[in-house]
Design an enzyme around this catalytic site. Structure first.
Site, PDB file in Angstrom:
ATOM      1  N   GLY A  68       0.811  -1.216   0.000  1.00  0.00           N
ATOM      2  CA  GLY A  68       0.000   0.000   0.000  1.00  0.00           C
ATOM      3  C   GLY A  68       0.845   1.267   0.000  1.00  0.00           C
ATOM      4  N   GLY A  69       2.075   1.157  -0.476  1.00  0.00           N
ATOM      5  CA  GLY A  69       2.917   2.341  -0.644  1.00  0.00           C
ATOM      6  C   GLY A  69       3.242   3.075   0.647  1.00  0.00           C
ATOM      7  N   SER A  71       5.011  -5.528  -2.774  1.00  0.00           N
ATOM      8  CA  SER A  71       4.941  -4.091  -2.996  1.00  0.00           C
ATOM      9  C   SER A  71       5.569  -3.372  -1.789  1.00  0.00           C
ATOM     10  CB  SER A  71       3.500  -3.664  -3.251  1.00  0.00           C
ATOM     11  OG  SER A  71       3.462  -2.393  -3.840  1.00  0.00           O
TER      12      SER A  71
END
Ligand SMILES: *[C@@H]1O[C@H](CO)[C@@H](O)[C@H](O)[C@H]1NC(C)=O
Ligand SMILES: *[C@@H]1O[C@H](CO)[C@@H](O)[C@H](O)[C@H]1NC(C)=O
Ligand SMILES: *[C@@H]1O[C@H](CO)[C@@H](O)[C@H](O)[C@H]1NC(C)=O
Ligand SMILES: *[C@@H]1O[C@H](CO)[C@@H](O)[C@H](O)[C@H]1NC(C)=O
Length: 615
Positions: free
Chosen positions: A123-124, A201
């Site tokens: 989720g960055g 991610s």
């Protein structure tokens, strides 16, 4: 340190005596008793313990500080519902009291001590991605999964860039959850010495950071990074004080004392802090506003420097990418790349974070590498080329480079490339597996899929779970194809797709692109291209490059213009080589002269000694 009271002990002993009845779903943790519940997946019983606190709620005076262990509670705490989500822009229901873990314990082999995997979501660092349910993975792979929340956004990454608020609380939350797992997993039938951390991610980046943190030595055994790693561009900020100063002003907390300013932020309501944090623009070196920093403690140096230092704990490390990483967070970005000009301006708006000093040269090189074909014609599908560019630059090149570094250090390394376009995909037809889509094959498919996709999902889970259990994705459960260990000579990797055969074992992923991003661009960035050289080189007759089968499969993109790039870089490299040879000659001459001098001195010393001995 939490102390286990006698009541807990007696309860624990009782729960063991009563074996597999309901009482067994009461577990003794370092903070107290919890009660979970039983579910089944594909005929395998999976115990679930949801919303288990692993740290004290980071609220009030504990906001913007590293997490502290949870105090003990009395009685039995129900662990039957998810803990709250941490505050972010994606969720409407949240609570700062959000440091909870979900524990999934398969009961396939009741007496076996199981390996455990801590799952860190993506989720960055700005928010939590869609909740993934790891029940299928736990049941299929026979490993315990501990899925954790950690603070994101301003709550996890506010930093003044100094001791007032050093930052990285979100990374410290992850670490606290790993420590909790080590201290508690035995109570769930797990082995505290067989812990793997996995994330994809921003979770893969987090795993990359945990791998580099000296604090973590001895804490866990193995790691898996999907799609991103510690050196993935654009995930650290060097200028956290720009954003923190801005937010402090927005909230009317500005004084001449930073400690007072941070204290003021601790008294703001959660809603206000989040709202104003979301209005704060990113620092001038970043795309995102709230990001990890080099804090001097958890991350004592930049990831690049820590990796290159070579002083890294030797752990098994599995990593890899999907084949359309550049299709990320919606389609708007790549669809904007409809002309060379819009391609270039969009690319520039991403590249500036990584190449602040040589941006225009790098942008220019990127333009020729991705926008033109081998005959200098503009590519007929620029959006597809943008997906290639963004994925290869940000995600693939940094992961391949990381695999190279760990493999060179002799660490047991494996690399995957997930290339299956889901049958339910509605994306543009040049997109294969988009960034994030492999997650569903690993953590439970939520849509109708084909039989061969079901098999791909099982195979992917088996490879990953095998790695968690043995450090080798091929053992102990049977797999369709032997996945070779990574090395830097051939860079072998496994392509994960339906209908796996030995053809899925490949070598040298996207070689010219990796050469471009990991060799050519760094040399441009450090040396600089003499002005005009790139322009000039494009008028030269293009050289032929042999494209890899992966390139050919990557869609309708009509080849790359790496040839020109290589040529212009060759000029730079030849110049550097020439200078290097001159320097080397000079060194040899100096060494010779020095040696001569040394021999003379030695002779003199010998003479003197002889003389002394004689006298
Ligand atoms: C836990 O759940 C049980 C069963 O639903 C319920 O009876 C009990 O009151 C709950 N305990 C607490 C502390 O909420
Ligand atoms: C900060 O002060 C200004 C001026 O007094 C005021 O308009 C604004 O609402 C204040 N902001 C907050 C978050 O309280
Ligand atoms: C590297 O991997 C390839 C493919 O698995 C293998 O054939 C080769 O022997 C390996 N090389 C080294 C030096 O380990
Ligand atoms: C995989 O194999 C099945 C059965 O042999 C076949 O129907 C399917 O088309 C194959 N899929 C791909 C993508 O090759």
């Amino acid at each position: 340190m939490a102390r286990i009271s006698p009541v807990f002990l007696i309860f624990g002993i009782l729960s063991v005596i009563f074996g597999s009845c309901r009482a067994d779903l009461v577990k003794v943790t370092t903070s107290g008793l919890i009660r979970g519940f039983m579910s089944t997946y594909n005929g395998v019983e999976v115990e679930k313990y949801l919303g288990v606190p692993y740290a004290t709620p980071p609220t009030g005076p504990l906001r913007l500080r590293n997490p502290v262990p949870h105090p003990e509670w009395d009685g039995i705490r129900n662990a039957t519902a998810n803990g709250p989500d941490c505050p972010d822009a994606r969720h409407t229901v949240w609570d700062e009291d959000c440091l909870y873990a979900n524990v999934y314990v398969p009961r396939k082999t009741p007496d076996e001590i199981l390996s455990a995997m801590v799952y860190i979501h993506g989720g960055g660092f700005q928010h939590k991605t869609t909740t993934a349910d790891p029940t299928a993975f736990a049941a299929t792979g026979n490993v315990i999964v501990v899925a954790i929340n950690y603070r994101t956004n301003v709550f996890g990454f506010f930093s003044t860039g100094d001791d007032a608020a050093p930052g990285n609380y979100g990374l410290m939350d992850q670490r606290a959850a790993i420590v909790w797992t080590k201290d508690n997993i035995a109570a769930f039938g797990g082995n505290p010495h067989k812990i793997t951390i996995y994330g994809r991610s921003a979770g893969g980046e987090s795993v990359g950071f945990q791998q580099l943190a000296p604090l973590n030595n001895g804490l866990y055994l193995r790691a898996i990074s999907g799609s991103a790693v510690a050196i993935t561009p654009g995930i650290l900020t060097k200028r956290p004080s720009e954003t923190s100063t801005y937010l402090v002003e927005l909230l009317n907390c500005t004084t001449d004392n930073k400690l007072d300013e941070v204290e003021c932020l601790r008294s703001v309501s959660t809603r206000d802090l989040l709202t104003y944090a979301l209005q704060t623009p990113p620092a001038s070196d970043s795309i995102y506003t709230w990001l990890p920093v080099v804090d001097g403690t958890f991350l004592p140096d930049t990831p690049e420097n820590l990796l290159r230092s070579g002083v890294l704990e030797n752990r098994d490390y599995l990593m890899g990418n999907v084949n359309s990483e550049g299709s990320v967070a919606g389609s708007a970005t790549y669809q904007a790349a409809t002309s060379v000009e819009s391609f270039v301006s969009t690319a520039r708006s991403k590249l500036f974070t990584t190449f602040p000093d040589n941006l225009e040269n790098v942008v220019e090189a990127t333009k020729y590498a991705y926008c033109y074909d081998i005959n200098n014609n503009v590519s007929p599908n620029l959006p597809a080329r943008y997906v290639d560019f963004y994925g290869e630059w940000r995600f693939v090149a940094s992961t391949v480079l990381t695999a190279d570094i760990y493999a060179k250090l002799g660490h047991n390394t494996y690399f995957f490339y997930f290339t299956h376009r889901p049958s339910y995909s509605t994306r543009d037809d040049f997109i294969g597996c988009a960034h994030g889509e492999e997650k569903f094959f690993l953590f439970g498919l939520t849509r109708d899929v084909t039989d061969d996709e079901m098999e791909l999902s099982t195979n992917t889970m088996t490879y990953f779970a095998n790695f968690v259990r043995s450090g080798n994705p091929n053992l102990p459960d049977p797999v369709p194809v032997e996945w070779p260990r990574y090395n830097t000579t051939d860079r072998p990797y496994l392509e994960l797709d339906v209908n796996m055969t030995s053809q899925n074992v490949k070598t040298n992923l996207l070689p010219s692109q990796m050469f471009f991003w990991n060799e050519v661009i760094p040399s441009i960035n450090s040396v600089g291209i003499p002005s005009g050289m790139v322009e000039e080189s494009t008028s030269l007759a293009p050289l032929r490059t042999t494209s890899s089968p992966e390139e050919a499969e990557d869609g309708p993109s009509a080849g790359t213009n790496f040839a020109e790039l290589l040529r212009s870089t060759q000029i730079v490299m030849y110049t550097m080589l020439g200078v290097s040879i001159l320097l080397l000659l000079l060194l040899i001459i100096l060494a010779f002269v020095y040696q001569q001098g040394l021999t003379k001195v030695n002779k003199n010393i010998e003479k003197t000694m002889d003389h002394n001995a004689m006298s």
